[in-house]
Design a protein around this motif. Structure first.
Motif, PDB file in Angstrom:
ATOM      1  N   VAL A  64       0.759  -1.208  -0.051  1.00 40.28           N
ATOM      2  CA  VAL A  64       0.170  -0.124  -0.351  1.00 40.28           C
ATOM      3  C   VAL A  64       0.700   1.227   0.132  1.00 40.28           C
ATOM      4  N   LYS A  67       2.113   2.571  -3.108  1.00 43.34           N
ATOM      5  CA  LYS A  67       1.675   3.237  -4.536  1.00 43.34           C
ATOM      6  C   LYS A  67       1.834   4.915  -3.553  1.00 43.34           C
ATOM      7  N   LEU A  68       1.867   4.879  -2.494  1.00 39.91           N
ATOM      8  CA  LEU A  68       2.281   6.534  -2.138  1.00 39.91           C
ATOM      9  C   LEU A  68       3.550   6.856  -1.929  1.00 39.91           C
ATOM     10  N   LEU A 100       2.278  13.546   4.218  1.00 40.18           N
ATOM     11  CA  LEU A 100       1.475  13.340   4.855  1.00 40.18           C
ATOM     12  C   LEU A 100       0.694  13.770   6.749  1.00 40.18           C
ATOM     13  N   GLY A 123      -9.075   9.300   5.249  1.00 38.62           N
ATOM     14  CA  GLY A 123      -8.531   8.040   4.560  1.00 38.62           C
ATOM     15  C   GLY A 123      -7.605   8.247   3.690  1.00 38.62           C
ATOM     16  N   ALA A 124      -9.075   8.884   2.543  1.00 41.07           N
ATOM     17  CA  ALA A 124      -9.350   8.847   1.534  1.00 41.07           C
ATOM     18  C   ALA A 124      -8.080  10.302   1.267  1.00 41.07           C
ATOM     19  N   LEU A 162      -4.630   8.521   1.290  1.00 40.64           N
ATOM     20  CA  LEU A 162      -4.141   8.249   0.030  1.00 40.64           C
ATOM     21  C   LEU A 162      -3.898   8.903  -1.355  1.00 40.64           C
ATOM     22  N   GLY A 167      -1.183  10.966  -1.002  1.00 34.80           N
ATOM     23  CA  GLY A 167       0.074   9.645  -1.467  1.00 34.80           C
ATOM     24  C   GLY A 167       0.048   9.833  -2.559  1.00 34.80           C
ATOM     25  N   PHE A 168      -0.741   9.023  -3.707  1.00 36.78           N
ATOM     26  CA  PHE A 168      -0.912   9.023  -4.673  1.00 36.78           C
ATOM     27  C   PHE A 168      -0.443  10.116  -5.785  1.00 36.78           C
TER      28      PHE A 168
END
Lengths: 117, 636
Positions: B380, B383-384, B423, B456-457, B460, B463-464
């Motif tokens: 995970v 991906k970030l 983050l 959380g969204a 993500l 980070g993405f």
């Protein structure tokens, strides 16, 4: 002889459920062209199977070498694979390390001299 | 105990007085350096069951070693640094010619760690080799003749079990008796090493060893590939040399198979069971223990049961009696008083929450669970733009974002450190906020789920986006998996205590200063103007005008604002929708002043200011949008 290409997820499932064992036997019997060479003749860390031991041969990416050295993984070291997913977990000496699969694929290994069983 | 500890900036030791001898504790990560430092000085440097606990240099003096100043350094495998924390150690060691070096190694892994001893000796440093964790080595039937090893290397070699205080007296005695200068040794290197040293620095002295070459910065001009080749060749030569010596005085039997065993180990490392296990840790640890017990029961008891019931009335009565001027009375007590607001928030609202969180975190790190969590989340995090190792700062961020921002140093690339810092600033609420949020949303599990999903969204998405837009190489994950151990109660308590101590030293003054600022702001009418200025925006989010104050104070400290909202809610001034929007905005809000300054220190002014501005805009926009959605759809 190249192993036929298969979708990545099938390949992963195969490793996960260790289906390649069957294919290897087939190849031995002279029937199979479905042999998964990668796992019958592992060349890099990520191709070894759980429980297998091997000697480190060399590194294909010089840029990553220092990461391995910091873990005490250098040519000549014997390692044992404890897990392959979600990352490679291996034992070196008396310690255990996790290495992601991409990084693990840059380490060439040599299996102990033994015929394919 | 007569000692003092100072933590200094990277690479700088506190100025040494003449006549004070320096003792530098160094070695690879996770071998017990900090514990030995603690044993020598009687201090509480933080000790963990994972690498990277020490990111700065701590120094202290001690009764056991009069006339010595002892320094603890971050873990390093060699003098060629990979991460910033290792650079800190390198900078100290190459200037340590007048010091004694305690090279601490894990005895059972001596083979792997001895090349660095050779490296230190090559530099001509005065070294004592400390074989720590001898108890574990004996369990594996490792045998080391330390006297013979000492003779072969020409340095003192001491066996210790720092956790049980074994061998520490011997170590002190050897140091006090005076250590003879180490004899220089010459490891034979092959041509590749010489060739690489010549390409990097044409005027290199042929007699110079690779260690000296590294110490003078010769390797700094190497490309990553050259560096890799150089270190590989050097390491192979040193390993060969070390193996020859160890062959004469040590035996390392092959480890018995199945060292990875135990039900808990299987559960935490198998994908199917590890996820539910992590959820359970989150639910029982964070939601029930920190949220329910810490932010609920304990806060209730301290806040209502003690502070508001006894302390506030007592302080108010006495202040009003002693100080006749209402303006000064307001500074100390009443609504925004230093003692009734600043101290109350810090002691009754924040302390129980941060305390329970640090307790949980200490158990997680001491048990060896964090590296397993890193393994689980690596995919995970990739991906970030991060790797699994980033769980350490990110999880710590749920405790204290300021502390976590410092700990981003354990990440290897600058890119990863930037992403982790971002983050932490945007989407990780610290435990003080979390406690208040959990308290406010406790009655509404659905709202809590919605709140965590939105955060959380954002986590993500941010980070993405960062991973896809920041230049730099893809992250790589490699980490030691220490055995799962039953945490030792004493160590857990000491660690919790020292983190809380750090927090209090850092945070309490800010709370009090914020109280004074708020008092000044009210006195001069400045706050009224600012509150009037931002209240249209606050009202556009559907919040009462009174919330403007809390949001403004949130600028000084996020949790301060959060605690202010908590107060509003307790007085029934916020309905369900307003509570939700307010909680969301305050969770996304600017990092506290302390985190801002750490961001500035680690990443520079531009980064800190730009990030803060972006956070402010994001929080406002998310607040406006969420309110609009709730109003339109009629949810809540």
């Amino acid at each position: 002889m190249e192993a036929p290409r298969e979708p990545a997820f099938v390949h992963r499932l195969r490793i996960l459920f260790r289906l390649d064992k069957r294919h290897r036997t087939q190849a031995h019997a002279g029937t199979g062209c479905v042999i998964d060479y990668k796992h019958a003749f592992p060349e890099t860390l990520d191709e070894l199977r759980r429980g297998q031991s091997a000697r480190i041969e060399s590194f294909s990416e010089l840029a990553h070498v220092r990461k391995f050295l910091s873990l005490g993984i250098l040519p000549g070291t014997t390692i044992t694979i404890l897990k392959q997913f979600p990352a490679v977990v291996l034992r070196v000496g008396y310690s255990e390390f996790a290495i992601d699969r991409l990084l693990a694929s840059t380490v060439r290994v040599r299996m102990p001299e033994r015929g394919i069983n | 105990m007569n000692c003092c500890t100072t933590t200094t900036e990277a690479g700088k030791l506190p100025g040494t007085l003449s006549g004070v001898r320096r003792l530098i504790v160094c070695g690879p990560p996770n071998v017990g350096k900090s514990l030995i430092f603690n044993r020598l000085t009687g201090r509480h440097a933080i000790v963990s069951n994972y690498p990277g606990t020490t990111v700065e240099i701590s120094s202290g003096t001690s009764d056991r070693l009069p006339g010595y100043e002892v320094s603890d350094t971050p873990g390093a495998y060699s003098l060629l640094p990979i991460t910033d924390e290792e650079r800190v150690s390198r900078d100290v060691l190459i200037e340590a010619h007048d010091a004694t070096i305690l090279h601490i190694v894990d005895a059972k892994n001596l083979r792997r760690m001895m090349p660095m001893t050779l490296e230190l000796l090559e530099l001509g440093l005065q070294v004592v080799l400390v074989l720590n964790m001898m108890d574990e080595a004996r369990q594996y039937h490792v045998h080391i003749d330390s006297n013979q090893l000492g003779e072969l290397l020409g340095i003192p070699v001491i066996e210790t079990v720092a956790t049980r205080n074994e061998g520490i007296d011997d170590l002190c005695r050897i140091i006090l008796d005076g250590i003879p200068p180490s004899r220089s040794l010459s490891v034979p290197y092959d041509d590749r090493v010489t060739r690489l040293m010549e390409t990097a620095n044409p005027v290199v002295d042929p007699a110079e060893s690779p260690s000296q070459f590294v110490a003078v910065g010769g390797a700094d001009s190497f490309t990553k590939e050259e560096m890799g080749e150089f270190e590989l060749s050097v390491r192979l030569a040193r390993q060969h040399y070390a193996d020859q010596i160890l062959g004469q005085c040590a035996t390392f039997p092959p480890p018995s198979s199945g060292a990875i065993s135990g039900i808990l180990n299987k559960i935490t490392m198998n994908g199917w069971t590890a996820v539910p296990f992590a959820m359970a840790v989150l639910y029982f640890g964070v939601y029930k223990f920190v949220g329910g017990f810490g932010a609920g029961t304990l806060v209730d008891f301290l806040e209502n049961g003690i502070y508001e019931a006894y302390i506030t009335p007592f302080l108010t009565i006495w202040t009003e009696r002693i100080i006749p001027w209402p303006v000064l009375q307001d500074l100390i007590v009443h609504e925004y008083g230093v003692l009734t607001l600043g101290l109350r928030y810090a002691v009754a609202l924040i302390l129980p929450v941060i305390g329970t969180f640090f307790l949980l975190f200490s158990v997680m790190e001491d048990s060896g669970y964090l590296p397993r969590l890193a393994l689980l989340l690596d995919k995970v995090f990739k991906k970030l733009g991060l790797n699994g190792r980033a769980v350490i700062p990110i999880v710590l961020g749920f405790g204290c974002g300021t502390m976590a921002t410092v700990v981003t140093r354990i990440l290897e690339t600058k890119r990863e450190r930037i992403i982790a810092t971002l983050l932490l600033g945007f989407a990780i609420p610290c435990s003080a906020q979390l406690g208040v949020v959990l308290g406010m949303l406790a009655q509404r599990p659905a709202a809590f789920v919605a709140w965590s999903s939105i955060l959380g969204a954002i986590f993500l998405v941010l980070g993405f986006l960062a991973a896809h837009n920041l230049p730099g190489e893809a992250p790589a994950f490699y980490l030691e998996m220490p055995p799962l151990r039953m945490p030792r109660l004493g160590n857990v308590l000491i660690k919790t205590y020292s983190r809380m101590h750090w927090y209090f030293i850092e945070i309490l003054p800010l709370f009090l200063a914020a109280s004074v600022l708020i008092w000044l702001g009210n006195l001069t009418g400045l706050f009224k103007i600012i509150i009037a200025g931002i209240s249209p925006l606050v009202q556009a989010m559907g919040l009462p005008a009174a919330a403007s104050g809390a949001l403004l104070f949130g600028f000084f400290r996020r949790d301060y604002g959060a605690a202010g909202l908590f107060d509003l809610q307790k007085h029934q001034m916020l309905d369900a929708r307003q509570t939700f929007v307010a909680v969301l905005v305050i969770s996304l809000f600017l990092p506290c002043i302390a985190q801002f300054f750490v961001m500035k220190k680690e990443r520079g002014w531009t980064f800190a200011l730009a990030t803060s501005a972006a956070i402010l805009v994001t929080a406002t926009v998310v607040g406006l949008v969420t309110n609009a959605i709730i109003v339109r759809t009629g949810l809540m």
